[in-house]
Design a protein around this motif. Structure first.
Motif, mmCIF file in Angstrom:
data_model
loop_
_atom_site.group_PDB
_atom_site.id
_atom_site.type_symbol
_atom_site.label_atom_id
_atom_site.label_comp_id
_atom_site.label_asym_id
_atom_site.label_seq_id
_atom_site.Cartn_x
_atom_site.Cartn_y
_atom_site.Cartn_z
ATOM 1 N N PHE A 1 13.189 40.354 -15.839
ATOM 2 C CA PHE A 1 11.903 40.373 -15.134
ATOM 3 C C PHE A 1 11.858 39.294 -14.059
ATOM 4 N N ALA A 2 12.271 38.086 -14.453
ATOM 5 C CA ALA A 2 12.238 36.983 -13.493
ATOM 6 C C ALA A 2 13.172 37.248 -12.323
ATOM 7 N N VAL A 3 14.333 37.823 -12.635
ATOM 8 C CA VAL A 3 15.306 38.104 -11.577
ATOM 9 C C VAL A 3 14.741 39.139 -10.605
ATOM 10 N N VAL A 4 14.192 40.216 -11.164
ATOM 11 C CA VAL A 4 13.629 41.257 -10.301
ATOM 12 C C VAL A 4 12.511 40.684 -9.445
ATOM 13 N N LEU A 5 11.645 39.907 -10.074
ATOM 14 C CA LEU A 5 10.518 39.329 -9.342
ATOM 15 C C LEU A 5 10.999 38.454 -8.189
ATOM 16 N N THR A 6 11.927 37.553 -8.498
ATOM 17 C CA THR A 6 12.423 36.645 -7.473
ATOM 18 C C THR A 6 13.144 37.386 -6.353
ATOM 19 N N LEU A 7 14.013 38.325 -6.728
ATOM 20 C CA LEU A 7 14.757 39.046 -5.694
ATOM 21 C C LEU A 7 13.826 39.903 -4.840
#
Lengths: 285, 282, 289
Positions: free
Chosen positions: B152-158
């Motif tokens: 989730f954090a990766v998707v959000l940041t990217l």
């Protein structure tokens, strides 16, 4: 006939939703940075809400931080060197694409533009293997070569766009009046490309200063600024990182605004999306 | 108008540089992928398919690749959903503020990746800004775990990082649409909504394809966000490569994966180029 | 339109259609789909659409290109498609925004004739915008001449030419001589010219067409005993094919332009004559913002 047919193309309810969406997206894009800046003044360090007593302590600590300054100096050296390489090879590349026909031109164009869209890891690793095979030691020099190579595409794209706007007849006139190609290049071509070249230089400088992915693999003993920050992040969050990030943000902001203004002056609009869209993924013309 | 000497002088140096620093390295990567590494951590130049066999057989590589593609796909979709309406607003409704708003879009684009990823890290952590805010206003009573160190954090940041990347080509495509077509559509009785779906959107597809390709390809190869924010469940294919060139020391295997990624990316670029051509009408 | 104010309504509700100067054909749709656009948007049944589109294409002679994309047909053909696309919706009025300006001279003349007969056939009013005065004269039943966004005169082509309302109209269409004169006691005085008039005292402006000024002794003289005569010196003679335009300088600096048939030899010193009835009173056309 404009007075009859033109007019707003939207009815009000619809554009209101668009406006709300636009505001939301801009918030999404800027709020994290705003938080960062805010917390760089937060006495309690990172986290916690709301932020307590505002302080400049983190900035003070930052300015006393030796390794950060060293890495900044390294980054600056790398950025200027990369700029030199990218421009030295990128400008002729743009001229070649504009004026010469040669076998493999299509491949050449794609190759030059590829690093723009390729994930940095591939560019970085492939160069790492090259240096390994050559027996070269990793150092700031290898980073310079990496950045320079990756950013040639920026120089080529900007200069190529500038060449399209150039009045070909001016160069013809210069040759007609007796100047040779070398003289014409320096007296006519380059001055007309002044704005795209400066724009490209600014962009290359900024991108090099911020570059991590390629540098990650090509680094020797000396860190660049992003990699120095990266190292500290891996070890844990220190609030002074907020401070340095804020400063980086401010510098980037100024650079980009200056670049944008230059571009608008050069071309009437600053539509870089066209080049990103066309340059990275289309065949040669 | 330009002599052969001129053309040679401008062509040869960049050609040589690009060959040495782009073409040769890719070729080397190709070679490395067929070699292996000895127990003494030396690279053995014996040619074999061992690395590829390993990749095809061990599920961890496939799983990670698929997870990476799934993450990249989500980033692509969210970037488009966020980016397209904004690009549309900018092109058709922004009027006098167009210039300023355009600058506001490109500024995040060029501001350090690291700064932006780090910002999200401070926000999403268990005593980060978001969690403490939620508890402060009593929406939650304890920190939410999934916010950080997760896909989730990766998707959000990217998504945050690549949305401007998608906005630009879409905006460029929209700007290229002659406004007389919009006028003509209204003249023929179509409402603004009908005009959007029947005229504007179809003509903007090349920009959408370009933007989607950027978002997907760059997310797929990203390794920094997963390292900072992904945690064990957020590992992506590039992270495997990074460790193979680091602690796990198996350059040939890493080269094989990299080559695979290069092939995937280049194929996607070709595909998107053909799609763009197909939907380009000017 | 009637009693309805059209500019307060958004374009898609006006039931007036437009042929754009750039044609504005949708590049991603075929000719057929372009023509069908208005009907599709109005959600007409498919059979009706097919039939009306076929009819419209036939009327503009573009049936063979139905499945082609606009980028593959010529400018003249695009224009026909634009016409069909507008007319198929049976609008109350058709607006044409300089539709022929992009065509070469021969094609233009051909299209002028075709448009005129199409309009007769379709039977609705065509409002045709053009900068080309010859085009306006040839094609119109009525001309509305605009200056800086305001109407100068609305009349038939013949009226506009022979009875211009203002100096601007007089000068805009064809050549003319603008004569500024003083009226006193029933006599107009302009430079060295005088003639009788029933106008009240004051300033007056007259438009005199070059073809109404004759060369005395050339056989194309002016009948009527009240002809005004004046001597002058030929400044310049310009050949215009069937006729010639001659600039003559008369007393007190007055320059008159005279139109004569080509071929007649002209001396350096000439005597001109015209009938006062041909000097049409026009209003001034002051500068407008």
């Amino acid at each position: 006939m404009e007075f009859l047919v033109s007019g707003s193309t939207g009815n009000i309810p619809r554009s209101r939703w668009l406006l709300i969406h636009a505001a939301a997206v801009f918030s999404f894009l800027y709020l994290p940075i705003a938080v960062l800046i805010l917390y760089s003044f937060n006495g309690q360090g990172v986290g916690g809400f709301p932020p307590h007593h505002l302080t400049l302590d983190w900035y003070r600590i930052l300015f006393a931080d030796g390794p950060i300054w060293d890495s900044l100096l390294n980054s600056l050296q790398v950025a200027f060197a990369a700029m030199a390489i990218s421009l030295t090879f990128g400008i002729p590349a743009a001229l070649a694409l504009d004026r010469a026909q040669f076998p493999g031109k299509a491949l050449f164009r794609r190759l030059v533009l590829l690093p723009l869209i390729l994930p940095g890891i591939i560019t970085g690793l492939s160069l790492l293997m090259l240096f390994n095979v050559m027996g070269a030691k990793l150092s700031l020099m290898t980073i310079v070569l990496g950045h320079g190579t990756a950013l040639i595409s920026v120089a080529t794209t900007e200069v190529f766009a500038g060449l399209q706007k150039l009045d070909r007849a001016q160069e013809e006139a210069s040759l007609d009046l007796g100047a040779n190609y070398w003289q014409t290049f320096w007296r006519i071509t380059v001055p007309n490309l002044k704005l795209p070249i400066i724009g490209a230089a600014l962009l290359i400088f900024t991108l090099s200063m911020d570059e991590i992915a390629v540098s990650f693999f090509l680094i020797g003993r000396d860190n660049t600024l992003p990699l120095e920050i990266w190292g500290r992040l891996r070890r844990g969050i220190t609030p002074e990182i907020n401070a340095v990030s804020t400063i980086i943000f401010v510098f980037s902001l100024v650079t980009i605004v200056v670049w944008y203004r230059l571009r608008v002056r050069a071309e009437g609009s600053a539509d870089i999306g066209t080049e990103l869209a066309e340059g990275a993924a289309r065949a040669d013309r | 108008m330009f002599s052969r000497a001129y053309k040679t002088v401008v062509t040869v140096p960049p050609l040589v540089w690009v060959t040495v620093f782009l073409l040769v390295p890719y070729f080397l990567m190709f070679c490395y992928s067929f070699w292996s590494v000895s127990p003494a951590q030396a690279i053995v130049h014996s040619w074999n398919f061992d690395n590829y066999k390993e990749l095809l057989q061990k599920t961890v590589y496939w799983q990670t690749l698929l997870r990476s593609m799934w993450i990249a796909a989500r980033v692509m979709v969210f970037s488009l959903l966020l980016g397209y309406p904004l690009a549309y607003f900018l092109s058709f409704y922004a009027g006098k503020r167009k210039d300023l708003l355009y600058q506001m879009v490109i500024i995040p684009l060029w501001v350090s990746y690291l700064v932006r990823a780090y910002a999200w890290k401070t926000i999403l952590g268990s005593d980060g800004v978001l969690n403490t805010l939620l508890q402060y206003v009593h929406l939650t009573s304890h920190p939410l775990d999934f916010l950080l160190y997760s896909p989730f954090a990766v998707v959000l940041t990217l998504t945050h990082i690549y949305t401007p990347f998608t906005i630009l080509p879409i905006y460029a495509a929209l700007e290229h649409i002659p406004r007389s077509l919009v006028e003509a559509s209204h003249d023929l009785g179509a409402t603004p909504t009908q005009t959007f779906w029947k005229v504007i959107f179809p003509l903007s597809i090349p920009g959408v394809v370009a933007g989607a390709t950027f978002a997907f390809v760059l997310s797929l190869g990203d390794f920094l966000a997963p390292l900072l924010l992904g945690g064990p469940s957020g590992i992506m294919i590039s992270n495997i490569v990074v460790s193979l060139f680091g602690a796990a020391y198996n350059w040939p295997l890493g080269a094989a994966i990299s080559l695979g990624m290069l092939v995937i990316v280049v194929s996607l670029l070709f595909l998107s180029e053909r799609l763009e051509k197909k939907w380009s009408f000017s | 339109m009637g009693t309805e104010r059209l500019d307060h309504q958004p374009p898609y509700r006006r039931r007036v259609n437009t042929v754009f100067q750039s044609y504005a054909l949708f590049p991603h749709l075929t000719v057929e789909q372009n023509v069908a656009y208005g009907l599709r948007v109005a959600k007409r049944p498919a059979a009706e659409i097919a039939q009306r589109v076929a009819e419209a294409l036939d009327k503009v002679k573009m049936t063979a290109y139905a499945k082609t994309k606009p980028s593959k047909i010529s400018g003249g053909q695009q224009q026909r498609v634009a016409l069909a696309r507008a007319l198929v919706n049976r609008p109350r009025l058709l607006l044409l925004d300089e539709p022929l300006s992009a065509l070469d001279a021969n094609l233009r003349r051909q299209m002028q004739v075709e448009l005129k007969s199409l309009q007769r056939e379709v039977g609705i009013a065509f409002v045709f915008v053009t900068h080309d005065q010859e085009e306006a004269m040839v094609m119109s039943d009525r001309i509305a001449l605009l200056r800086s966004g305001e109407l100068e005169q609305v009349a038939t082509p013949r009226e506009i030419y022979s009875r211009p309302a203002t100096a601007y109209v007089a000068q805009f269409i064809g050549h003319t001589n603008l004569l500024k004169g003083d009226v006193r006691g029933g006599v107009v005085r302009c430079a060295s010219l005088t003639w009788a008039t029933s106008l009240p005292d004051g300033q007056a402006l007259f438009s005199l067409r070059p073809e109404h000024v004759g060369l005395v002794g050339s056989g194309a003289g002016v009948s009527g005993g009240d002809a005004v005569r004046v001597r002058g010196r030929v400044l310049h003679q310009a050949f215009h094919g069937a006729t010639e335009l001659i600039r003559v300088e008369c007393a007190e600096g007055l320059v008159l332009v005279v139109r004569t048939a080509s071929g007649a030899g002209v001396q350096n010193e000439v005597e001109l004559e015209f009938s006062p009835a041909d000097a049409v009173l026009v209003r001034e056309s002051p500068e407008r913002k």
